[in-house]
Design a protein around this motif. Structure first.
Motif, PDB file in Angstrom:
ATOM      1  N   PRO A  33      -8.464  20.474  27.092  1.00 51.89           N
ATOM      2  CA  PRO A  33      -7.546  20.535  25.808  1.00 51.89           C
ATOM      3  C   PRO A  33      -7.195  19.178  25.307  1.00 51.89           C
ATOM      4  O   PRO A  33      -7.514  18.057  26.061  1.00 51.89           O
ATOM      5  N   PRO A  34      -6.851  19.155  24.021  1.00 52.60           N
ATOM      6  CA  PRO A  34      -6.223  17.544  23.677  1.00 52.60           C
ATOM      7  C   PRO A  34      -5.046  17.061  24.442  1.00 52.60           C
ATOM      8  O   PRO A  34      -4.528  17.927  25.254  1.00 52.60           O
ATOM      9  N   THR A  35      -4.784  15.859  24.360  1.00 52.60           N
ATOM     10  CA  THR A  35      -3.690  15.256  24.905  1.00 52.60           C
ATOM     11  C   THR A  35      -2.447  15.594  24.602  1.00 52.60           C
ATOM     12  O   THR A  35      -2.145  15.687  23.171  1.00 52.60           O
ATOM     13  N   PHE A  36      -1.666  16.057  25.450  1.00 51.20           N
ATOM     14  CA  PHE A  36      -0.327  16.452  24.990  1.00 51.20           C
ATOM     15  C   PHE A  36       0.815  15.242  24.593  1.00 51.20           C
ATOM     16  O   PHE A  36       0.979  14.271  25.287  1.00 51.20           O
ATOM     17  N   PHE A  37       1.594  15.372  23.769  1.00 53.21           N
ATOM     18  CA  PHE A  37       2.316  14.347  23.079  1.00 53.21           C
ATOM     19  C   PHE A  37       3.545  15.190  22.844  1.00 53.21           C
ATOM     20  O   PHE A  37       3.804  15.738  21.959  1.00 53.21           O
ATOM     21  N   ALA A  38       4.663  14.921  23.595  1.00 54.62           N
ATOM     22  CA  ALA A  38       6.274  15.466  23.498  1.00 54.62           C
ATOM     23  C   ALA A  38       6.512  14.758  22.205  1.00 54.62           C
ATOM     24  O   ALA A  38       7.430  15.247  21.382  1.00 54.62           O
ATOM     25  N   LYS A  39       6.583  13.388  21.943  1.00 57.17           N
ATOM     26  CA  LYS A  39       6.884  12.676  20.833  1.00 57.17           C
ATOM     27  C   LYS A  39       6.003  11.651  20.615  1.00 57.17           C
ATOM     28  O   LYS A  39       5.475  10.993  21.434  1.00 57.17           O
ATOM     29  N   VAL A  40       5.920  11.257  19.282  1.00 55.76           N
ATOM     30  CA  VAL A  40       4.996   9.926  18.886  1.00 55.76           C
ATOM     31  C   VAL A  40       5.942   8.590  18.696  1.00 55.76           C
ATOM     32  O   VAL A  40       7.127   8.955  18.330  1.00 55.76           O
ATOM     33  N   ASP A  41       5.578   7.515  18.985  1.00 53.29           N
ATOM     34  CA  ASP A  41       6.255   6.413  18.802  1.00 53.29           C
ATOM     35  C   ASP A  41       6.350   5.980  17.240  1.00 53.29           C
ATOM     36  O   ASP A  41       5.614   6.302  16.482  1.00 53.29           O
ATOM     37  N   ALA A  42       7.479   5.168  16.992  1.00 50.65           N
ATOM     38  CA  ALA A  42       7.444   4.584  15.593  1.00 50.65           C
ATOM     39  C   ALA A  42       6.476   4.059  15.353  1.00 50.65           C
ATOM     40  O   ALA A  42       5.611   3.134  16.162  1.00 50.65           O
ATOM     41  N   GLY A  43       5.634   4.123  14.184  1.00 50.44           N
ATOM     42  CA  GLY A  43       4.671   3.433  13.541  1.00 50.44           C
ATOM     43  C   GLY A  43       3.166   3.877  13.955  1.00 50.44           C
ATOM     44  O   GLY A  43       1.976   3.512  13.530  1.00 50.44           O
ATOM     45  N   GLN A  44       3.296   4.973  14.865  1.00 51.11           N
ATOM     46  CA  GLN A  44       1.893   5.606  15.410  1.00 51.11           C
ATOM     47  C   GLN A  44       1.104   6.094  14.095  1.00 51.11           C
ATOM     48  O   GLN A  44       1.946   7.086  13.185  1.00 51.11           O
ATOM     49  N   LYS A  45      -0.223   6.105  14.126  1.00 45.39           N
ATOM     50  CA  LYS A  45      -0.971   6.475  12.965  1.00 45.39           C
ATOM     51  C   LYS A  45      -1.174   7.916  13.215  1.00 45.39           C
ATOM     52  O   LYS A  45      -1.647   8.154  14.574  1.00 45.39           O
ATOM     53  N   LEU A  46      -1.128   8.875  12.349  1.00 46.88           N
ATOM     54  CA  LEU A  46      -0.911  10.253  12.653  1.00 46.88           C
ATOM     55  C   LEU A  46      -1.571  11.009  11.737  1.00 46.88           C
ATOM     56  O   LEU A  46      -1.556  10.735  10.248  1.00 46.88           O
ATOM     57  N   ILE A  47      -2.475  12.278  12.031  1.00 50.10           N
ATOM     58  CA  ILE A  47      -2.875  13.159  11.113  1.00 50.10           C
ATOM     59  C   ILE A  47      -2.501  14.345  11.522  1.00 50.10           C
ATOM     60  O   ILE A  47      -2.630  14.895  12.766  1.00 50.10           O
ATOM     61  N   LEU A  48      -1.993  15.241  10.798  1.00 51.81           N
ATOM     62  CA  LEU A  48      -1.387  16.679  10.768  1.00 51.81           C
ATOM     63  C   LEU A  48      -2.515  17.723  10.628  1.00 51.81           C
ATOM     64  O   LEU A  48      -3.248  17.600   9.235  1.00 51.81           O
ATOM     65  N   VAL A  49      -2.947  18.726  11.487  1.00 52.48           N
ATOM     66  CA  VAL A  49      -3.776  19.522  11.006  1.00 52.48           C
ATOM     67  C   VAL A  49      -3.157  20.945  11.286  1.00 52.48           C
ATOM     68  O   VAL A  49      -2.232  21.067  12.095  1.00 52.48           O
ATOM     69  N   ASP A  50      -3.471  21.957  10.173  1.00 53.48           N
ATOM     70  CA  ASP A  50      -2.845  23.163  10.371  1.00 53.48           C
ATOM     71  C   ASP A  50      -1.314  23.414  10.212  1.00 53.48           C
ATOM     72  O   ASP A  50      -0.729  24.389  10.655  1.00 53.48           O
ATOM     73  N   HIS A  51      -0.660  22.256   9.691  1.00 53.89           N
ATOM     74  CA  HIS A  51       0.619  22.533   9.464  1.00 53.89           C
ATOM     75  C   HIS A  51       1.055  21.440   8.420  1.00 53.89           C
ATOM     76  O   HIS A  51       0.339  20.132   8.438  1.00 53.89           O
TER      77      HIS A  51
END
Length: 310
Positions: free
Chosen positions: A58-76
């Motif tokens: 499974p993918p790595t679980f992230f309860a929260k991402v840090d400020a400035g974290q580069k992010l891509i959203l899929v399926d929402h």
């Protein structure tokens, strides 16, 4: 994670959300980008069946991402469904197949939203457009996601693009009996007899913010709607517990019989008049019996949105 971009689906992730994150991360890696597949919630039984079948982690679980974290959203693309910390993250892309949910960004980003039955169909297109050949395991993930989101093409959200992609992916994955595999997967995903009522109403759940309050819409697929009725009282109590606990103002649960193509919509909370406007006259016990309704995205959320507006 300072230099990596996290690719993640929504909270309460379904099979599409997880398979999109894993496969898009593979595609990006093949293109030389430094990314990691993430998830914003627990793996469902259906998704675990898929991961076990194709021997994937499974993918790595992230309860929260840090400020400035580069992010891509899929399926929402709605803030209420996204990983915590989105407001302060550096959002780079959105790949989705749902309605636009009102996100705003400080900088331009790549956004691809198509009216198809499954986000994994778009991910497969992106692989082909970028000349990335998918290994059988990743093709299996995407085929599984398309079969799940479209209820093996029974859902009205299904498009020719979904059918075409699924056919090609099944061949790449070496799935000898696509329909048999899909029905087996959906059976494993039916949580009605293997999960607690609380787990069911929180499992495949999405949140929507309306002026009248927060609405949650969960869905559980069953193979025998009549047998599932024995669970209704406990499911309604779990929905009421969500309202009483302040998780939502109105909580809905779609109990969807895949075989007869009928949804019984259970609910708790406020806005009964809005629900009646959206779905018609309720049954004597208050729930809504909806023949032909299979899709939350196309048959529940749009009439609900219109009813809240009116």
């Amino acid at each position: 994670m300072e230099n990596k971009t996290i690719i993640t689906g929504h909270k309460s992730p379904d099979t599409d959300s997880i398979c999109c994150a894993l496969t898009y991360a593979y595609i990006k890696t093949q293109l030389g980008e430094d990314v990691i597949a993430g998830r914003a919630g627990e793996i469902s039984k259906e998704t675990q069946f898929v991961l076990d079948t194709f021997k994937m982690e499974p993918p790595t679980f992230f309860a929260k991402v840090d400020a400035g974290q580069k992010l891509i959203l899929v399926d929402h693309n709605e803030k209420s469904q996204a990983v915590d910390g989105l407001d302060d993250a550096d959002l780079k892309e959105i790949i989705d197949h749902h309605r636009l949910g009102g996100l705003s960004t400080a900088a331009p980003l790549y956004m691809r939203v198509e009216p198809v039955g499954c986000c994994s169909t778009i991910i497969y297109k992106l692989a082909k457009e970028n000349g990335v050949s998918l290994p059988p395991a990743y093709a299996g993930l995407l085929f599984s996601a398309i079969s799940s989101d479209t209820l093996y093409f029974k859902s009205p959200t299904t498009t020719d693009a979904d059918r075409k992609a699924a056919g090609e992916l099944a061949e790449i994955a070496g799935i000898k009996d696509p329909k048999g595999y899909a029905l087996d997967m959906l059976q494993h995903g039916s949580a009605i007899n293997s999960s607690t009522p609380k787990e069911i109403v929180h499992g495949d759940m999405k949140e929507f913010d309306f002026p009248q309050g927060k609405v949650t819409v969960a869905q559980v697929n069953v193979m025998d709607g009549e047998k599932a009725k024995a669970k209704w009282a406990d499911l309604k109590k779990a929905l009421q517990d969500m309202v009483d606990g302040g998780e939502s103002d109105t909580s809905l649960l779609m109990v969807t019989d895949i075989m007869t193509e009928v949804t019984d919509l259970l609910w708790a909370g406020k806005n009964q008049d809005v629900l009646a406007k959206a779905f018609g006259t309720p049954e004597a016990d208050g729930h809504f019996h909806l023949p032909g309704v299979l899709s939350r995205k196309k048959q529940i959320v749009p009439p609900l949105t219109n009813a809240f507006k009116g």
